[in-house]
Structures are given as structure tokens and as C-alpha cells.
Design a protein around this motif. Structure first.
Motif, PDB file in Angstrom:
ATOM      1  N   PRO A   7       0.798  -1.214   0.000  1.00 41.13           N
ATOM      2  CA  PRO A   7       0.000   0.000   0.000  1.00 41.13           C
ATOM      3  C   PRO A   7       0.834   1.270   0.000  1.00 41.13           C
ATOM      4  O   PRO A   7       0.491   2.238  -0.673  1.00 41.13           O
ATOM      5  N   ALA A   8       1.949   1.294   0.750  1.00 42.22           N
ATOM      6  CA  ALA A   8       2.759   2.505   0.834  1.00 42.22           C
ATOM      7  C   ALA A   8       3.786   2.603  -0.274  1.00 42.22           C
ATOM      8  O   ALA A   8       4.535   3.556  -0.353  1.00 42.22           O
ATOM      9  N   VAL A   9       3.825   1.610  -1.130  1.00 43.51           N
ATOM     10  CA  VAL A   9       4.856   1.560  -2.158  1.00 43.51           C
ATOM     11  C   VAL A   9       4.204   1.307  -3.510  1.00 43.51           C
ATOM     12  O   VAL A   9       3.487   0.340  -3.675  1.00 43.51           O
ATOM     13  N   ALA A  10       4.466   2.178  -4.470  1.00 41.99           N
ATOM     14  CA  ALA A  10       3.912   1.982  -5.808  1.00 41.99           C
ATOM     15  C   ALA A  10       4.972   1.392  -6.703  1.00 41.99           C
ATOM     16  O   ALA A  10       6.141   1.732  -6.630  1.00 41.99           O
ATOM     17  N   PHE A  11       4.580   0.486  -7.579  1.00 37.74           N
ATOM     18  CA  PHE A  11       5.503  -0.107  -8.533  1.00 37.74           C
ATOM     19  C   PHE A  11       5.020   0.200  -9.952  1.00 37.74           C
ATOM     20  O   PHE A  11       3.843   0.100 -10.250  1.00 37.74           O
ATOM     21  N   VAL A  12       5.953   0.563 -10.804  1.00 37.75           N
ATOM     22  CA  VAL A  12       5.669   0.691 -12.222  1.00 37.75           C
ATOM     23  C   VAL A  12       6.369  -0.465 -12.908  1.00 37.75           C
ATOM     24  O   VAL A  12       7.580  -0.588 -12.829  1.00 37.75           O
ATOM     25  N   ILE A  13       5.619  -1.339 -13.550  1.00 40.64           N
ATOM     26  CA  ILE A  13       6.175  -2.542 -14.140  1.00 40.64           C
ATOM     27  C   ILE A  13       6.446  -2.326 -15.618  1.00 40.64           C
ATOM     28  O   ILE A  13       5.568  -1.929 -16.356  1.00 40.64           O
ATOM     29  N   LEU A  14       7.681  -2.571 -16.000  1.00 37.72           N
ATOM     30  CA  LEU A  14       8.059  -2.468 -17.396  1.00 37.72           C
ATOM     31  C   LEU A  14       8.537  -3.826 -17.852  1.00 37.72           C
ATOM     32  O   LEU A  14       9.432  -4.401 -17.266  1.00 37.72           O
ATOM     33  N   LEU A  15       7.951  -4.348 -18.922  1.00 38.33           N
ATOM     34  CA  LEU A  15       8.379  -5.633 -19.448  1.00 38.33           C
ATOM     35  C   LEU A  15       9.244  -5.402 -20.677  1.00 38.33           C
ATOM     36  O   LEU A  15       8.863  -4.704 -21.595  1.00 38.33           O
ATOM     37  N   SER A  16      10.401  -6.029 -20.691  1.00 33.65           N
ATOM     38  CA  SER A  16      11.312  -5.926 -21.821  1.00 33.65           C
ATOM     39  C   SER A  16      11.858  -7.305 -22.119  1.00 33.65           C
ATOM     40  O   SER A  16      12.706  -7.819 -21.413  1.00 33.65           O
ATOM     41  N   GLY A  17      11.384  -7.922 -23.203  1.00 35.12           N
ATOM     42  CA  GLY A  17      11.771  -9.286 -23.518  1.00 35.12           C
ATOM     43  C   GLY A  17      11.322 -10.203 -22.404  1.00 35.12           C
ATOM     44  O   GLY A  17      10.191 -10.172 -21.973  1.00 35.12           O
ATOM     45  N   CYS A  18      12.218 -11.062 -21.920  1.00 32.03           N
ATOM     46  CA  CYS A  18      11.904 -11.983 -20.837  1.00 32.03           C
ATOM     47  C   CYS A  18      12.194 -11.373 -19.474  1.00 32.03           C
ATOM     48  O   CYS A  18      11.976 -12.004 -18.455  1.00 32.03           O
ATOM     49  N   SER A  19      12.750 -10.156 -19.448  1.00 26.30           N
ATOM     50  CA  SER A  19      13.093  -9.527 -18.176  1.00 26.30           C
ATOM     51  C   SER A  19      11.871  -8.884 -17.552  1.00 26.30           C
ATOM     52  O   SER A  19      10.995  -8.379 -18.234  1.00 26.30           O
ATOM     53  N   GLN A  20      11.822  -8.891 -16.219  1.00 28.34           N
ATOM     54  CA  GLN A  20      10.760  -8.246 -15.478  1.00 28.34           C
ATOM     55  C   GLN A  20      11.389  -7.087 -14.724  1.00 28.34           C
ATOM     56  O   GLN A  20      12.294  -7.276 -13.920  1.00 28.34           O
ATOM     57  N   GLU A  44      -3.475 -11.624  -0.541  1.00 31.27           N
ATOM     58  CA  GLU A  44      -4.143 -10.935  -1.649  1.00 31.27           C
ATOM     59  C   GLU A  44      -3.228  -9.904  -2.290  1.00 31.27           C
ATOM     60  O   GLU A  44      -3.170  -9.788  -3.526  1.00 31.27           O
ATOM     61  N   GLN A  45      -2.502  -9.157  -1.484  1.00 34.55           N
ATOM     62  CA  GLN A  45      -1.585  -8.153  -2.033  1.00 34.55           C
ATOM     63  C   GLN A  45      -0.486  -8.798  -2.869  1.00 34.55           C
ATOM     64  O   GLN A  45      -0.113  -8.291  -3.927  1.00 34.55           O
ATOM     65  N   ILE A  46       0.034  -9.926  -2.391  1.00 34.02           N
ATOM     66  CA  ILE A  46       1.096 -10.617  -3.123  1.00 34.02           C
ATOM     67  C   ILE A  46       0.577 -11.154  -4.444  1.00 34.02           C
ATOM     68  O   ILE A  46       1.246 -11.093  -5.483  1.00 34.02           O
ATOM     69  N   GLU A  47      -0.648 -11.653  -4.430  1.00 35.24           N
ATOM     70  CA  GLU A  47      -1.208 -12.266  -5.626  1.00 35.24           C
ATOM     71  C   GLU A  47      -1.665 -11.242  -6.657  1.00 35.24           C
ATOM     72  O   GLU A  47      -1.853 -11.580  -7.827  1.00 35.24           O
ATOM     73  N   GLN A  48      -1.843 -10.000  -6.274  1.00 31.28           N
ATOM     74  CA  GLN A  48      -2.395  -9.008  -7.187  1.00 31.28           C
ATOM     75  C   GLN A  48      -1.509  -8.752  -8.396  1.00 31.28           C
ATOM     76  O   GLN A  48      -2.007  -8.449  -9.473  1.00 31.28           O
ATOM     77  N   LEU A  49      -0.201  -8.848  -8.204  1.00 30.46           N
ATOM     78  CA  LEU A  49       0.706  -8.629  -9.327  1.00 30.46           C
ATOM     79  C   LEU A  49       1.389  -9.933  -9.694  1.00 30.46           C
ATOM     80  O   LEU A  49       1.971 -10.590  -8.831  1.00 30.46           O
ATOM     81  N   PRO A  50       1.333 -10.322 -10.963  1.00 30.43           N
ATOM     82  CA  PRO A  50       1.805 -11.656 -11.371  1.00 30.43           C
ATOM     83  C   PRO A  50       3.301 -11.715 -11.649  1.00 30.43           C
ATOM     84  O   PRO A  50       3.733 -12.079 -12.736  1.00 30.43           O
ATOM     85  N   TYR A  51       4.101 -11.343 -10.670  1.00 29.31           N
ATOM     86  CA  TYR A  51       5.548 -11.356 -10.831  1.00 29.31           C
ATOM     87  C   TYR A  51       6.198 -11.979  -9.605  1.00 29.31           C
ATOM     88  O   TYR A  51       5.599 -12.060  -8.543  1.00 29.31           O
TER      89      TYR A  51
END
Length: 214
Positions: A7-20, A44-51
Motif C-alpha cells: 500500500p505505501a509503495v507503488a511499482f511501475v512494471i516495465l516488461l522488456s523481452g523476458c526480463s521483469q 491478496e496483495q502478493i497475488e495481485q501482481l503476477p511477478y
């Protein structure tokens, strides 16, 4: 491996090839050294992002939540290296569950750990070479492995009975040794570990929340 959202930390996910890749706007390794509370994620928080994701604890600092920034093959042995990155550019690199490199940790760092016998397994003995920054290069080490029985480990996302292995790493040139511990599942994957970067150096503990899948 995989990401989770704090909740206190935002992530911006960028996918480039096979790298996460990710960028955290708040969570930093320096904060883990200099003081803040444990980060505790809900399932639930862990499962929300598929990485891929994992908890890390550095020395006796608080628990921090880190995600996989890169998954790249080591060209020397064709093993996948998982690179965990914080917003202040600190990095912890694992290969088959072993920590093989760190960057920008506030205290000691590991320039590289090279496995001289190829992919390591829980056998009687293996050899590796440790390189630390500031010209401390080329220290050969011999690892002896011993099983320590079974242990049930629980995280917010899984509960498993794992085999515990202790690795005694001897440095003849330093007349010193360290002991690392690995919790290994039936697929020979390290799901939890406590490792030292070298004698009298940083201790890093991690627990995998979501495993890396290619």
C-alpha cells in the motif's frame, strides 16, 4: 519470480523481452539498515501482481519486500540469475538459490561468487571463488554440505515441508569459514535461505513468496 503490491509503495512494471523490471518509489535497502518496521504483505496483495517476489532481511534489520527486476542466463554456465533491485539501485543476485553478487548495499558487498564445479547440488563438496570489492579478488572456497532434516516453512502464499541443508564454506587463505543454510523443496529449488557474503560480512535472509517461472 513475481511481484506484489505494498500500500505505501507503488511499482511501475516495465516488461522488456523476458526480463521483469520495476521501479519502487519508496521501499529502499538503506531504510532496511537505518530503521523502519517490517513489511508484511497479505496473500491478496502478493497475488495481485503476477511477478516473482520475496522477503529479504539484511543482518538484523527489518523485513523488506523485493521483486524480481531481471531474470537473465549466466553465459558461463547457462544458469538463470535472478536480480532483485531496490529503488535506490541496491541489487541482490541469486543463482540456483545462492547469492552470487550484490551491489550498493550500505555495508559489505559481494562482487561475484563463481561456482567452479558448474551448477551446485547438495553433494558432499563443491568449489567456488569469491571476489569482493576493493581488490579483494580470487579467494577460493570449498563447500561441504550436510542435511539437517525436514522443516515445515510457512509464508503468506504457501506452506511446505522442506529439506534443510547446511553449507560450510571454508577459505584456506583466510583461515576462516562461514555457514549458509538452505531450505529446499522436492524440485531442488531453494525457497528460503540464510547466507553470508563472506567471513564477518553481511548476512542476508530471504524467503520466496512467488517462484520465478520462465
Amino acid at each position: 519470480m513475481k511481484l506484489g503490491m505494498i500500500p505505501a509503495v507503488a511499482f511501475v512494471i516495465l516488461l522488456s523481452g523476458c526480463s521483469q523490471r520495476f521501479e519502487s518509489v519508496n521501499d529502499t535497502v538503506k531504510e532496511a539498515f537505518f530503521g523502519f518496521d517490517d513489511v508484511n504483505m497479505t496473500t491478496e496483495q502478493i497475488e495481485q501482481l503476477p511477478y516473482a517476489s520475496a522477503y529479504f532481511r539484511i543482518n538484523d534489520g527489518p523485513q523488506i519486500f523485493m521483486v524480481l527486476a531481471f531474470a537473465e542466463k549466466n553465459p558461463e554456465n547457462n544458469q538463470v540469475q535472478l536480480k532483485w533491485l531496490s529503488s535506490d539501485k541496491a541489487m541482490i543476485v541469486t543463482e540456483q538459490g545462492r547469492i552470487v553478487k550484490t551491489l550498493n548495499l550500505p555495508e559489505s558487498n559481494l562482487a561475484e561468487r563463481t561456482n567452479l564445479d558448474g551448477p551446485w547440488q547438495q553433494t558432499s563438496e563443491s568449489r567456488s571463488r569469491y571476489d569482493w570489492p576493493k581488490s579483494n579478488y580470487g579467494f577460493n572456497a570449498v563447500s561441504d554440505f550436510s542435511p539437517q532434516g525436514k522443516e515445515t516453512v510457512q509464508t503468506p502464499t504457501w506452506t511446505k515441508e522442506l529439506t534443510v541443508w547446511e553449507e560450510s564454506v571454508s577459505f584456506a587463505a583466510l583461515n576462516d569459514r562461514i555457514k549458509n543454510t538452505y531450505w529446499v523443496d522436492a524440485n531442488n529449488d531453494v525457497l528460503k535461505s540464510i547466507q553470508y557474503l563472506g567471513p564477518n560480512m553481511t548476512r542476508i535472509e530471504f524467503s520466496i513468496l512467488k517462484p520465478y517461472t520462465e
